[in-house]
Scaffold this active site. Structure first.
Site, PDB file in Angstrom:
ATOM      1  CG  HIS A  18      -1.969   1.036   1.232  1.00 37.75           C
ATOM      2  ND1 HIS A  18      -3.282   0.780   1.542  1.00 37.75           N
ATOM      3  CD2 HIS A  18      -1.919   2.369   0.964  1.00 37.75           C
ATOM      4  CE1 HIS A  18      -3.984   1.903   1.481  1.00 37.75           C
ATOM      5  NE2 HIS A  18      -3.172   2.887   1.138  1.00 37.75           N
ATOM      6  CG  ASN A  22       2.232  11.687  -7.323  1.00 33.68           C
ATOM      7  OD1 ASN A  22       3.371  11.851  -7.751  1.00 33.68           O
ATOM      8  ND2 ASN A  22       1.203  11.431  -8.121  1.00 33.68           N
ATOM      9  CB  SER A 100       0.232   6.457  -9.295  1.00 35.07           C
ATOM     10  OG  SER A 100       0.307   7.869  -9.255  1.00 35.07           O
ATOM     11  N   GLY A 174      -8.629   8.348  -2.344  1.00 29.99           N
ATOM     12  CA  GLY A 174      -9.116   9.725  -2.365  1.00 29.99           C
ATOM     13  C   GLY A 174      -9.850  10.050  -1.067  1.00 29.99           C
ATOM     14  CG  HIS A 201      -7.946   3.783   0.455  1.00 30.64           C
ATOM     15  ND1 HIS A 201      -7.271   3.316  -0.631  1.00 30.64           N
ATOM     16  CD2 HIS A 201      -7.042   4.480   1.197  1.00 30.64           C
ATOM     17  CE1 HIS A 201      -6.008   3.721  -0.557  1.00 30.64           C
ATOM     18  NE2 HIS A 201      -5.838   4.422   0.534  1.00 30.64           N
ATOM     19  CD  GLU A 204      -8.524   6.663   4.373  1.00 30.72           C
ATOM     20  OE1 GLU A 204      -9.152   6.559   3.289  1.00 30.72           O
ATOM     21  OE2 GLU A 204      -7.434   7.250   4.467  1.00 30.72           O
TER      22      GLU A 204
HETATM   23  C1  LIG Z   1      -4.872  11.268   6.258  1.00 32.90           C
HETATM   24  C2  LIG Z   1      -4.571  10.764   4.949  1.00 32.90           C
HETATM   25  C3  LIG Z   1      -4.667  11.679   3.790  1.00 32.90           C
HETATM   26  C4  LIG Z   1      -4.194   9.494   4.861  1.00 32.90           C
HETATM   27  C5  LIG Z   1      -3.790   8.784   3.737  1.00 32.90           C
HETATM   28  N1  LIG Z   1      -4.863   8.014   3.333  1.00 32.90           N
HETATM   29  C6  LIG Z   1      -5.319   8.103   2.096  1.00 32.90           C
HETATM   30  N2  LIG Z   1      -6.629   7.878   1.952  1.00 32.90           N
HETATM   31  C7  LIG Z   1      -7.191   7.976   0.727  1.00 32.90           C
HETATM   32  N3  LIG Z   1      -6.502   8.293  -0.367  1.00 32.90           N
HETATM   33  C8  LIG Z   1      -5.194   8.527  -0.255  1.00 32.90           C
HETATM   34  C9  LIG Z   1      -4.530   8.421   0.979  1.00 32.90           C
HETATM   35  N4  LIG Z   1      -3.223   8.702   0.776  1.00 32.90           N
HETATM   36  C10 LIG Z   1      -3.085   8.950  -0.546  1.00 32.90           C
HETATM   37  N5  LIG Z   1      -4.266   8.869  -1.169  1.00 32.90           N
HETATM   38  C11 LIG Z   1      -4.571   9.073  -2.598  1.00 32.90           C
HETATM   39  O1  LIG Z   1      -3.340   9.043  -3.317  1.00 32.90           O
HETATM   40  C12 LIG Z   1      -3.127  10.267  -4.012  1.00 32.90           C
HETATM   41  C13 LIG Z   1      -1.649  10.608  -4.032  1.00 32.90           C
HETATM   42  O2  LIG Z   1      -0.938   9.655  -4.800  1.00 32.90           O
HETATM   43  P1  LIG Z   1      -1.066   9.523  -6.388  1.00 32.90           P
HETATM   44  O3  LIG Z   1      -1.231  10.900  -6.972  1.00 32.90           O
HETATM   45  O4  LIG Z   1      -2.248   8.637  -6.668  1.00 32.90           O
HETATM   46  O5  LIG Z   1       0.235   8.899  -6.807  1.00 32.90           O
HETATM   47  C14 LIG Z   1      -3.971  11.269  -3.256  1.00 32.90           C
HETATM   48  O6  LIG Z   1      -4.336  12.365  -4.060  1.00 32.90           O
HETATM   49  C15 LIG Z   1      -5.186  10.440  -2.819  1.00 32.90           C
HETATM   50  O7  LIG Z   1      -6.111  10.336  -3.873  1.00 32.90           O
HETATM   51 ZN   LIG Z   2      -3.819   4.840   1.150  1.00 33.91          ZN
END
Ligand SMILES: CC(C)=CCNc1ncnc2c1ncn2[C@@H]1O[C@H](COP(=O)(O)O)[C@@H](O)[C@H]1O
Ligand SMILES: [Zn+2]
Length: 357
Positions: A18, A22, A100, A174, A201, A204
């Site tokens: 997981h 980004n 991603s 997201g 997810h 959460e």
């Molecule tokens: C508190 C918090 C934000 C915890 C992390 N838990 C998350 N929960 C849901 N989506 C996420 C989380 N962390 C990252 N993402 C998703 O991953 C994206 C960033 O990585 P990427 O652009 O997909 O490469 C974010 O814009 C979001 O859509």
């Molecule tokens: Zn996550």
């Protein structure tokens, strides 16, 4: 200097299932990105949560918006992907599933396709250099609604068929407070019937009970977080039973949940609940850049918080192999790798250990 204990966790072979690309950008890479785009006026404190700090979910998702501004070209993406893969390799990770979200950027045209190809190219680029098996999950950002979700699934399907086994599944992520999963069910069902594995997810935040019930009907192949599934935190026994009956592994991200304040402390993390049940739990970093962690640290934190012996930690990392999306042959290779490495990992190499003679 690294102490013996830290060396154990770094040398421990690990599986990362997981990791949002980004969200996984390290400090040195972020500094290079910031230097490339001085006009954005980004400070490092805007893209990572430092030690001892916490943020609300809103603030965390705002960070992703800033990070996305910094990573908006093929060149940026290539550097980020290469660095993230390398950092995971140096952290002792032997199998990585990176995920991603395809994105459309104004000045890069049909960015979606380019993004995925860049990532895949970068992943292939590293293959020759580091001993790390890699796979890719295409992510749906729930905020973008059903049409984008369906397009993302179609793209993921195409890539699954043409990427020589690199693309194995779909992630749903997201901001969990935005939108409702009922609108995304057709896309998720389509993905499932196309043979894409689903890492969703789920639960959460506490308000997702109805969504969780719906998503569990698919069912997912793995659950991200699952923080509010069990009755003690407002979930229900029926939800727990469904997850257990399906033997659906949980991807658990301790620091992410503590710093994002969905759990009050490490001690209160739901790892304890599921681990005690003997349910498959895989420790993961989620966003190692944003949350200032790495997978070794997550294993170390779980061990110190819940009193796990090094033997138990070894078993935990080895059992994660059973939860990967790559085929059985890869699982067998990884099991062999774990067996080969065992004598070299301090603390678990005792030949008299009754579990392993
Ligand atoms: C508190 C918090 C934000 C915890 C992390 N838990 C998350 N929960 C849901 N989506 C996420 C989380 N962390 C990252 N993402 C998703 O991953 C994206 C960033 O990585 P990427 O652009 O997909 O490469 C974010 O814009 C979001 O859509
Ligand atoms: Zn996550």
């Amino acid at each position: 200097m690294e102490d013996e204990n830290e060396a154990f966790y770094r040398d421990l072979p690990k599986v990362e299932l997981h990791a949002h690309l980004n969200g996984s950008v390290s400090v040195p890479t972020m500094e290079r990105l910031i230097a490339r785009k001085p006009h954005l006026n980004v400070q490092h404190s805007m893209t990572a949560i430092h030690k001892g700090q916490r943020r609300t979910l809103d603030e965390c998702f705002h960070m992703f918006r800033i990070i996305h501004q910094l990573i908006d070209s093929e060149e940026d993406l290539f550097m980020v992907t290469k660095d993230v893969v390398k950092e995971y390799a140096l952290d002792g990770v032997k199998y990585l599933e990176l995920r991603s979200t395809p994105r459309e950027e104004k000045h890069t045209g049909p960015y979606w396709v380019m993004l995925i190809w860049s990532i895949l190219a970068a992943i292939c680029y590293r293959t020759a250099e580091v001993l790390l098996e890699k796979r890719f999950l295409v992510a749906i950002d729930r905020r973008n609604g059903p049409e984008v979700a369906m397009e993302t699934v179609k793209m993921a399907e195409d890539f699954m068929l043409s990427s020589d086994g690199l693309v194995v599944g779909l992630d749903l992520s997201g901001d969990p407070t935005v939108g409702h999963c009922r609108d995304l069910m057709p896309a998720l069902q389509k993905a499932r019937s196309a043979g894409l594995k689903l890492a969703l997810h789920l639960s959460e935040v506490p308000t997702q009970r109805e969504e969780t019930e719906l998503l569990l009907t698919l069912p997912p192949d793995r659950i991200g977080h699952g923080t509010f599934l069990h009755p003690e935190v407002g979930g229900s026994q029926a939800l727990v039973d469904a997850v257990r009956q399906g033997n659906i592994p949980l991807e658990l991200c301790l620091t992410s949940n503590v710093k994002g304040q969905t759990v009050p402390s490490y001690e209160k993390h739901h790892f304890q609940y599921w681990y005690r049940l003997g349910h498959p739990c895989v420790l993961c970093a989620d966003d190692k850049g944003v949350f200032g962690t790495d997978l070794s640290q997550e294993y170390q934190l779980a061990a110190s918080t819940f009193g796990l012996s090094q033997e138990a930690v070894w078993t935990l990392s080895e059992q994660a192999i059973g939860c990967i999306f790559a085929p059985e042959s890869v699982k067998q290779e990884l099991k062999q790798k774990w067996a080969d490495l065992r004598p070299f990992v301090n603390g678990v190499s005792n030949a008299e250990d009754p579990l392993f003679v």
